[in-house]
Write a protein that holds these residues in place. Sequence first.
Motif, PDB file in Angstrom:
ATOM      1  N   CYS A   1       3.424  -1.728  -3.061  1.00 40.78           N
ATOM      2  CA  CYS A   1       2.476  -1.196  -2.066  1.00 40.78           C
ATOM      3  C   CYS A   1       1.041  -1.536  -2.426  1.00 40.78           C
ATOM      4  CB  CYS A   1       2.654   0.309  -1.918  1.00 40.78           C
ATOM      5  SG  CYS A   1       2.065   1.276  -3.327  1.00 40.78           S
ATOM      6  N   VAL A   2       0.828  -1.949  -3.688  1.00 38.81           N
ATOM      7  CA  VAL A   2      -0.512  -2.363  -4.123  1.00 38.81           C
ATOM      8  C   VAL A   2      -0.410  -3.754  -4.717  1.00 38.81           C
ATOM      9  CG1 VAL A   2      -2.470  -1.898  -5.652  1.00 38.81           C
ATOM     10  CG2 VAL A   2      -1.227   0.016  -4.609  1.00 38.81           C
ATOM     11  N   ARG A   3      -1.256  -4.638  -4.234  1.00 41.52           N
ATOM     12  CA  ARG A   3      -1.365  -5.968  -4.842  1.00 41.52           C
ATOM     13  C   ARG A   3      -2.739  -6.064  -5.483  1.00 41.52           C
ATOM     14  NH1 ARG A   3      -2.942 -11.206  -3.258  1.00 41.52           N
ATOM     15  NH2 ARG A   3      -3.289 -10.570  -1.084  1.00 41.52           N
ATOM     16  N   ALA A   4      -2.737  -6.264  -6.796  1.00 35.24           N
ATOM     17  CA  ALA A   4      -3.989  -6.221  -7.549  1.00 35.24           C
ATOM     18  C   ALA A   4      -4.321  -7.590  -8.123  1.00 35.24           C
ATOM     19  CB  ALA A   4      -3.889  -5.192  -8.670  1.00 35.24           C
TER      20      ALA A   4
ATOM     21  N   MET B   1      -8.526  -5.462  -4.713  1.00 39.93           N
ATOM     22  CA  MET B   1      -7.250  -4.762  -4.562  1.00 39.93           C
ATOM     23  C   MET B   1      -6.831  -4.781  -3.094  1.00 39.93           C
ATOM     24  SD  MET B   1      -6.947  -3.475  -7.742  1.00 39.93           S
ATOM     25  CE  MET B   1      -5.687  -2.235  -7.505  1.00 39.93           C
ATOM     26  N   TYR B   2      -5.515  -4.876  -2.866  1.00 38.06           N
ATOM     27  CA  TYR B   2      -4.961  -4.808  -1.514  1.00 38.06           C
ATOM     28  C   TYR B   2      -3.950  -3.664  -1.491  1.00 38.06           C
ATOM     29  CZ  TYR B   2      -6.891  -9.523  -1.491  1.00 38.06           C
ATOM     30  OH  TYR B   2      -7.725 -10.612  -1.619  1.00 38.06           O
ATOM     31  N   VAL B   3      -4.240  -2.630  -0.704  1.00 38.37           N
ATOM     32  CA  VAL B   3      -3.395  -1.440  -0.675  1.00 38.37           C
ATOM     33  C   VAL B   3      -2.740  -1.330   0.699  1.00 38.37           C
ATOM     34  CG1 VAL B   3      -3.306   1.054  -0.999  1.00 38.37           C
ATOM     35  CG2 VAL B   3      -4.981  -0.315  -2.271  1.00 38.37           C
ATOM     36  N   ASP B   4      -1.419  -1.341   0.727  1.00 39.04           N
ATOM     37  CA  ASP B   4      -0.655  -1.155   1.962  1.00 39.04           C
ATOM     38  C   ASP B   4      -0.471   0.348   2.156  1.00 39.04           C
ATOM     39  OD1 ASP B   4       1.202  -0.961   4.009  1.00 39.04           O
ATOM     40  OD2 ASP B   4       2.255  -2.789   3.413  1.00 39.04           O
ATOM     41  N   LEU B   5      -1.343   0.965   2.933  1.00 35.12           N
ATOM     42  CA  LEU B   5      -1.330   2.413   3.089  1.00 35.12           C
ATOM     43  C   LEU B   5      -0.066   2.900   3.774  1.00 35.12           C
ATOM     44  CD1 LEU B   5      -5.060   2.976   4.109  1.00 35.12           C
ATOM     45  CD2 LEU B   5      -3.982   3.531   1.939  1.00 35.12           C
ATOM     46  N   THR B   6       0.416   2.152   4.735  1.00 34.87           N
ATOM     47  CA  THR B   6       1.632   2.544   5.436  1.00 34.87           C
ATOM     48  C   THR B   6       2.815   2.575   4.471  1.00 34.87           C
ATOM     49  OG1 THR B   6       0.791   1.548   7.488  1.00 34.87           O
ATOM     50  CG2 THR B   6       3.157   2.013   7.367  1.00 34.87           C
TER      51      THR B   6
ATOM     52  N   THR C   1      -8.345  -3.737   2.017  1.00 35.47           N
ATOM     53  CA  THR C   1      -8.893  -4.514   0.907  1.00 35.47           C
ATOM     54  C   THR C   1     -10.009  -3.723   0.264  1.00 35.47           C
ATOM     55  OG1 THR C   1      -8.378  -6.608   2.036  1.00 35.47           O
ATOM     56  CG2 THR C   1      -9.989  -6.680   0.242  1.00 35.47           C
ATOM     57  N   VAL C   2      -9.920  -3.557  -1.048  1.00 28.90           N
ATOM     58  CA  VAL C   2     -10.914  -2.766  -1.774  1.00 28.90           C
ATOM     59  C   VAL C   2     -11.529  -3.641  -2.857  1.00 28.90           C
ATOM     60  CG1 VAL C   2     -11.350  -0.727  -3.176  1.00 28.90           C
ATOM     61  CG2 VAL C   2      -9.626  -0.651  -1.359  1.00 28.90           C
ATOM     62  N   GLU C   3     -12.847  -3.718  -2.870  1.00 28.74           N
ATOM     63  CA  GLU C   3     -13.571  -4.459  -3.901  1.00 28.74           C
ATOM     64  C   GLU C   3     -14.128  -3.467  -4.914  1.00 28.74           C
ATOM     65  OE1 GLU C   3     -13.601  -7.642  -4.090  1.00 28.74           O
ATOM     66  OE2 GLU C   3     -12.966  -8.272  -2.091  1.00 28.74           O
ATOM     67  N   LEU C   4     -13.569  -3.484  -6.124  1.00 27.85           N
ATOM     68  CA  LEU C   4     -14.082  -2.631  -7.187  1.00 27.85           C
ATOM     69  C   LEU C   4     -15.162  -3.387  -7.959  1.00 27.85           C
ATOM     70  CD1 LEU C   4     -10.732  -1.190  -8.610  1.00 27.85           C
ATOM     71  CD2 LEU C   4     -12.296  -0.105  -6.986  1.00 27.85           C
TER      72      LEU C   4
ATOM     73  N   GLU D   1      -8.090   1.619 -16.542  1.00 26.65           N
ATOM     74  CA  GLU D   1      -6.911   2.112 -15.827  1.00 26.65           C
ATOM     75  C   GLU D   1      -7.240   2.207 -14.350  1.00 26.65           C
ATOM     76  OE1 GLU D   1      -3.651   5.770 -15.850  1.00 26.65           O
ATOM     77  OE2 GLU D   1      -5.615   6.036 -16.796  1.00 26.65           O
ATOM     78  N   THR D   2      -6.415   1.585 -13.522  1.00 29.68           N
ATOM     79  CA  THR D   2      -6.580   1.647 -12.075  1.00 29.68           C
ATOM     80  C   THR D   2      -5.437   2.462 -11.501  1.00 29.68           C
ATOM     81  OG1 THR D   2      -7.516  -0.592 -12.164  1.00 29.68           O
ATOM     82  CG2 THR D   2      -6.995   0.296  -9.997  1.00 29.68           C
ATOM     83  N   VAL D   3      -5.749   3.418 -10.638  1.00 27.85           N
ATOM     84  CA  VAL D   3      -4.725   4.325 -10.118  1.00 27.85           C
ATOM     85  C   VAL D   3      -4.878   4.494  -8.611  1.00 27.85           C
ATOM     86  CG1 VAL D   3      -4.523   5.610 -12.287  1.00 27.85           C
ATOM     87  CG2 VAL D   3      -6.153   6.376 -10.561  1.00 27.85           C
ATOM     88  N   LEU D   4      -3.734   4.728  -7.965  1.00 31.17           N
ATOM     89  CA  LEU D   4      -3.703   5.162  -6.573  1.00 31.17           C
ATOM     90  C   LEU D   4      -3.139   6.573  -6.586  1.00 31.17           C
ATOM     91  CD1 LEU D   4      -4.025   4.412  -3.519  1.00 31.17           C
ATOM     92  CD2 LEU D   4      -1.588   3.808  -3.553  1.00 31.17           C
TER      93      LEU D   4
END
Length: 298
Positions: free
Chosen positions: A15-18, A51-56, A99-102, A118-121
């Motif tokens: 669900c997350v592609r980092a 980061m790419y987060v598939d919220l669904t 898409t999230v830019e950290l 550490e990266t967390v959802l």
Amino acid sequence: MSRLALPYRSPAASCVRAEPWQLVLDGATTDLPESLDFWDYRMDVELSRTMYVDLTAARTGAALTDGAVLTLAAIWTASGSNLRGSVQRVPLTGDGVRTVELHAVLPGAQLGGVLSLETVLVLSRTAGTAAPFAPRRAGSLLWDDAAALRLQGDAPLFPMTVIDFAHTSFRDGAAWHLQLGSDLNAAAMGSMLLLVNEKAEEVSVAFAHAARPGPVDRVVLSMVYSDCARIMVEHALLKEEFVDDADFPEDSLGTTLVNLFHQLFPGRTIQDLRQLRQNSPSLFASELQAATRILQEA
């Protein structure tokens, strides 16, 4: 993704592609290396990551309702300073792939040792009636990963500051002064401070250029490192509790001094070096010069 069993449903790791963490140096980015050999405490660490987060998929996999709010966060921890902080926190709402830019600039004065990332959802807020075994509490972990960067450098790895010695009790003509605490069980980061006289421009400039030192900077940094190592070793040898079988707390001043001793004098005993210093101070000084590789290329 953590493989620990969670007491609630969690989504698939997909669900997350980092993308890998990127280190930003002089405006250019590169994949995060294992270590940063030219780092010192005056050098901030700039990081970025996509980061790419598939919220669904994340909500479906965790049996959350469509209105649940998730948060993507990154946290840093530095083993050398025992400090931690937030890189960035991004609340996520809606559906589909976000898409999230950290991005963050971490102050070098707060770092040291190994920089862990550490990266967390996590779940921030639920909405509606939760399904059986769905996470309910804010902060429930849904996805995570970790990375690390070992910070090293030509400069001594302890906090430093540049001041005008004319306003202190130190001699105005001195270029630097290393302060060390007397309690070897105290935290190392609170027991060491390198003060640089701002009037000693060659020294302050060398530290400012420590990330990319020139020939003169390397000579100055080598001399400072050698002198600080001498001060630290002599400070340790004057302490009765500094012995070969001493057991100091982790990240304490005593442990730092023990590690420095074994780095400089592998295979030697503390008692052997203490006797050498007492019986032949000049030979002891020469051995320290050799051990710190003064004026030699690393």
